[in-house]
Design a protein around this motif. Structure first.
Motif, PDB file in Angstrom:
ATOM      1  N   ILE A  59      87.153 -10.263  24.803  1.00 26.12           N
ATOM      2  CA  ILE A  59      86.598  -9.032  24.227  1.00 26.12           C
ATOM      3  C   ILE A  59      86.930  -8.937  22.738  1.00 26.12           C
ATOM      4  O   ILE A  59      86.074  -8.620  21.921  1.00 26.12           O
ATOM      5  CB  ILE A  59      87.178  -7.768  24.919  1.00 26.12           C
ATOM      6  N   ILE A 161      87.845  11.701  16.828  1.00 28.31           N
ATOM      7  CA  ILE A 161      86.739  10.830  16.372  1.00 28.31           C
ATOM      8  C   ILE A 161      85.514  11.650  15.931  1.00 28.31           C
ATOM      9  O   ILE A 161      85.034  11.468  14.799  1.00 28.31           O
ATOM     10  CB  ILE A 161      86.368   9.788  17.472  1.00 28.31           C
ATOM     11  N   PRO A 162      84.979  12.588  16.766  1.00 29.09           N
ATOM     12  CA  PRO A 162      83.851  13.372  16.252  1.00 29.09           C
ATOM     13  C   PRO A 162      84.193  14.192  15.018  1.00 29.09           C
ATOM     14  O   PRO A 162      83.355  14.347  14.117  1.00 29.09           O
ATOM     15  CB  PRO A 162      83.457  14.294  17.416  1.00 29.09           C
ATOM     16  N   ILE A 184      71.366   6.890  13.553  1.00 28.87           N
ATOM     17  CA  ILE A 184      71.965   7.825  14.521  1.00 28.87           C
ATOM     18  C   ILE A 184      71.138   7.832  15.810  1.00 28.87           C
ATOM     19  O   ILE A 184      71.684   7.780  16.917  1.00 28.87           O
ATOM     20  CB  ILE A 184      72.078   9.248  13.933  1.00 28.87           C
ATOM     21  N   ALA A 187      71.798   4.516  17.591  1.00 32.69           N
ATOM     22  CA  ALA A 187      73.137   4.470  18.203  1.00 32.69           C
ATOM     23  C   ALA A 187      73.171   5.311  19.474  1.00 32.69           C
ATOM     24  O   ALA A 187      73.698   4.878  20.507  1.00 32.69           O
ATOM     25  CB  ALA A 187      74.180   4.978  17.203  1.00 32.69           C
ATOM     26  N   THR A 188      72.576   6.498  19.404  1.00 31.97           N
ATOM     27  CA  THR A 188      72.580   7.387  20.575  1.00 31.97           C
ATOM     28  C   THR A 188      71.822   6.740  21.732  1.00 31.97           C
ATOM     29  O   THR A 188      72.294   6.746  22.877  1.00 31.97           O
ATOM     30  CB  THR A 188      71.938   8.749  20.203  1.00 31.97           C
ATOM     31  N   VAL A 191      73.818   3.891  23.263  1.00 29.04           N
ATOM     32  CA  VAL A 191      74.940   4.390  24.081  1.00 29.04           C
ATOM     33  C   VAL A 191      74.424   4.964  25.407  1.00 29.04           C
ATOM     34  O   VAL A 191      75.056   4.795  26.452  1.00 29.04           O
ATOM     35  CB  VAL A 191      75.761   5.439  23.296  1.00 29.04           C
ATOM     36  N   ILE A 192      73.243   5.603  25.363  1.00 29.11           N
ATOM     37  CA  ILE A 192      72.673   6.136  26.610  1.00 29.11           C
ATOM     38  C   ILE A 192      72.352   4.980  27.567  1.00 29.11           C
ATOM     39  O   ILE A 192      72.664   5.029  28.754  1.00 29.11           O
ATOM     40  CB  ILE A 192      71.390   6.972  26.325  1.00 29.11           C
ATOM     41  N   PRO A 195      76.293   2.572  28.412  1.00 31.72           N
ATOM     42  CA  PRO A 195      77.427   3.481  28.164  1.00 31.72           C
ATOM     43  C   PRO A 195      78.771   2.791  27.971  1.00 31.72           C
ATOM     44  O   PRO A 195      79.670   3.354  27.375  1.00 31.72           O
ATOM     45  CB  PRO A 195      77.451   4.369  29.417  1.00 31.72           C
ATOM     46  N   THR A 199      82.650   0.345  20.523  1.00 25.85           N
ATOM     47  CA  THR A 199      82.224   0.567  19.133  1.00 25.85           C
ATOM     48  C   THR A 199      82.256  -0.747  18.347  1.00 25.85           C
ATOM     49  O   THR A 199      81.499  -0.907  17.396  1.00 25.85           O
ATOM     50  CB  THR A 199      83.120   1.606  18.433  1.00 25.85           C
ATOM     51  N   LEU A 202      78.935  -2.047  18.835  1.00 26.73           N
ATOM     52  CA  LEU A 202      77.900  -1.103  18.375  1.00 26.73           C
ATOM     53  C   LEU A 202      77.808  -1.056  16.849  1.00 26.73           C
ATOM     54  O   LEU A 202      76.709  -0.921  16.288  1.00 26.73           O
ATOM     55  CB  LEU A 202      78.228   0.295  18.934  1.00 26.73           C
ATOM     56  N   ILE A 203      78.957  -1.198  16.164  1.00 28.28           N
ATOM     57  CA  ILE A 203      78.969  -1.080  14.697  1.00 28.28           C
ATOM     58  C   ILE A 203      78.028  -2.094  14.031  1.00 28.28           C
ATOM     59  O   ILE A 203      77.151  -1.696  13.261  1.00 28.28           O
ATOM     60  CB  ILE A 203      80.411  -1.189  14.134  1.00 28.28           C
ATOM     61  N   CYS A 206      74.348  -1.156  14.548  1.00 30.06           N
ATOM     62  CA  CYS A 206      73.930   0.027  13.779  1.00 30.06           C
ATOM     63  C   CYS A 206      73.842  -0.267  12.286  1.00 30.06           C
ATOM     64  O   CYS A 206      72.939   0.222  11.605  1.00 30.06           O
ATOM     65  CB  CYS A 206      74.909   1.180  14.002  1.00 30.06           C
TER      66      CYS A 206
ATOM     67  N   ALA B 179      77.558   4.640  14.543  1.00 29.17           N
ATOM     68  CA  ALA B 179      78.079   4.092  15.810  1.00 29.17           C
ATOM     69  C   ALA B 179      79.007   5.117  16.465  1.00 29.17           C
ATOM     70  O   ALA B 179      78.950   5.349  17.676  1.00 29.17           O
ATOM     71  CB  ALA B 179      78.815   2.783  15.550  1.00 29.17           C
ATOM     72  N   SER B 184      79.841   9.963  20.044  1.00 33.25           N
ATOM     73  CA  SER B 184      80.224  11.377  20.205  1.00 33.25           C
ATOM     74  C   SER B 184      79.093  12.210  20.803  1.00 33.25           C
ATOM     75  O   SER B 184      79.328  13.247  21.405  1.00 33.25           O
ATOM     76  CB  SER B 184      80.620  11.984  18.856  1.00 33.25           C
ATOM     77  N   ARG B 268      78.051  12.785  30.875  1.00 35.53           N
ATOM     78  CA  ARG B 268      78.191  11.731  31.893  1.00 35.53           C
ATOM     79  C   ARG B 268      79.674  11.497  32.190  1.00 35.53           C
ATOM     80  O   ARG B 268      80.303  10.654  31.554  1.00 35.53           O
ATOM     81  CB  ARG B 268      77.548  10.434  31.389  1.00 35.53           C
TER      82      ARG B 268
END
Lengths: 241, 271
Positions: A59, A161-162, A184, A187-188, A191-192, A195, A199, A202-203, A206, B179, B184, B268
């Motif tokens: 990983i 984080i948020p 954005i 990315a959303t 992730v949907i 899941p 990151t 994902l980075i 994106c 990302a 979030s 979720r």
């Protein structure tokens, strides 16, 4: 004849010191399990260590390679060397460097930018190390109560984080809101659909999507008030030929 | 005395801390002196230092919380060392869990969350956590200069168009931020097996993360606009840290004001 360096003398020296400190960090890092092994007078089976190691390496080793390729252009030499020794890059060191650049506004690709990045990451590494040390030495009996789910502060520490990346995004939205929509949304959506994607994976997706989207918008005049500029990559392709 | 918390372990921790702080101070002083030489004002550099220090406090506390999570199995000192040098939040928990799973069926098996009492298992876990992160340190001296040379070449070639360069730089950072924003907005919490029971680590996206994200974004936009309009230069370094803390404060407010079924709602749930 001595070959002329592409870097300024300051950056050239930074690479020298960065390499020295990386080697020293490897020695410090490896000396931890070695000293534990001798102190406890135990010899764990290599097969047991390897079994655990492969699960982690599969990983995190590809992620390490991707991280170096992506973070170096964003942070410059000094900050990258420092970040990879002190860790917590994406969730702390890089946001700090971005924040400092937003405040000082150094000229891009110059020693000024290198200095600001290094100052931000070095400060962050020192403060983070001190906070963790103070926390472990002074607060370890009460820390679980502060960060536990039932405590008043618990929800806040679950949402670092948020809070952190919301603040960073806000800074960019003021000036570049058009650039933010595609990455954005992408990315959303990713992730949907996936899941469990980390990151780390994902980075790069994106970042690439964001750059491609920006290039397309720029070429179509969406970022230049409707005036279509010449394709900036066209020149690069010709030059290479 | 528990071997995981012995004086020797603390001695190792202090050596590691001294190294990380020593290196950071060396780079900080060097960069500061060079900044003065090339005409960066002391005020600007001090602003960068203040803003970075403020920006670090909250994430550092949540890293400290990871030490607490790992302490149930590994004691406080080893997680402290690992999170001080190279380590990061996501990695350490995964690495420790993998290392412990390697002992499944060996008679020394220990599940994440259980106290490790066998020194051999403890030593093996320390090796796995170390070897798993070492690659980036090996790659830095080998690759970093080459990558910078390539990037520098592209920058030089496209240097005639500054606006395009600014846009691509901004797009790169926005991509990175996206990302985390995407996670979030729609992410699911990861899980660990603690004492054989699957448990979520942290929270997935839901009412809370959305409220926090929006608070931080809106506050930065408002404060930055005010700073520009009224020329509050001295206040500018504090805009992002204040917005970040306000976002975290919103999480506490949401939790205190709304019923738990709404405030803790995740789109979720992981378990």
């Amino acid at each position: 004849m001595k070959k002329e360096s592409q870097f300024t003398p300051f950056v050239e020296k930074t690479h020298f010191w960065g390499s020295i400190f990386s080697v020293l960090a490897i020695i410090v890092l490896v000396s931890v399990p070695v000293s534990i092994m001798f102190y406890l007078n135990v010899r764990p089976e290599i097969s047991d260590v390897l079994k655990g190691f492969w699960g982690v390496a599969l990983i995190f080793w590809p992620t390490a390679l991707i991280e170096i390729c992506f973070y170096t252009p964003m942070m410059g030499a000094g900050a990258t060397y420092l970040s990879f020794v002190s860790g917590n890059i994406a969730n702390l060191k890089l946001p700090c460097a971005l924040n400092a650049k937003n405040i000082v506004k150094p000229k891009k690709g110059t020693d000024e930018e290198e200095v600001v990045n290094t100052i931000a990451v070095a400060t962050s590494a020192i403060v983070c190390t001190v906070v963790i040390a103070a926390g472990v030495l002074l607060l370890s009996p009460i820390l679980p109560k502060i960060t536990a789910e039932g405590s008043v502060f618990g929800p806040a520490f679950n949402q670092v984080i948020p809070a952190l990346f919301g603040a960073l995004l806000g800074g960019y939205l003021v000036q570049y809101w058009k650039l933010s929509i595609l990455p954005i949304a992408a990315a959303t959506l990713i992730v949907i659909l996936a899941p469990t994607i980390g990151t780390g994976a994902l980075i790069p997706i994106c970042v690439i999507l964001s750059i491609v989207g920006a290039l397309l918008m720029y070429n179509n005049g969406l970022l230049t008030g409707g005036v279509k500029p010449e394709n900036p990559l066209k020149g690069l392709v010709k030059k290479d030929k | 005395m528990d071997f995981k918390e012995s004086k020797f372990m603390y001695l190792i921790a202090f050596i590691v801390i001294a190294f990380v702080i020593g290196q950071s101070l060396f780079f900080l002083i060097r960069a500061y002196n060079h900044g003065k030489k090339i005409g960066l004002s002391a005020k600007k550099m001090k602003d960068a230092i203040t803003a970075s220090a403020l920006f670090t406090i909250a994430p550092a506390v949540s890293i400290l919380a990871t030490v607490v999570v790992l302490a149930s199995s590994l004691g406080t000192v080893l997680p402290w060392i690992r999170l001080t040098v190279v380590g990061n939040l996501q990695y350490e928990v995964t690495a420790a869990q993998n290392a412990m799973e390697a002992f499944a069926g060996s008679g020394k098996a220990v599940a994440f969350g259980q106290d490790i009492t066998d020194p051999t298992v403890f030593s093996a876990v320390a090796w796995v956590m170390t070897l798993g992160v070492i690659l980036s340190l090996v790659l830095c001296p080998l690759l970093l200069k080459k990558i910078q040379k390539k990037v520098g070449k592209v920058k030089l070639d496209s240097g005639s168009d500054n606006k395009f360069g600014d846009i691509i730089t901004a797009a790169t950072f926005i991509g990175l931020i996206s990302a985390f924003v995407g996670t979030s907005l729609a992410g699911k919490a990861s899980t660990i097996e603690e004492n054989g029971v699957k448990q979520a680590t942290g929270m997935g996206a839901g009412v809370m993360s959305l409220a926090v994200l929006l608070t931080s974004i809106i506050l930065v936009v408002i404060l930055q606009t005010l700073c520009k309009k009224f020329k509050w230069d001295k206040f500018e370094p504090f805009v992002m840290p204040i917005s970040m803390f306000a976002g975290m404060g919103m999480a506490m407010l949401v939790y205190a004001v709304l019923p738990e079924s709404i405030s803790m709602l995740e789109w979720r749930p992981a378990v």
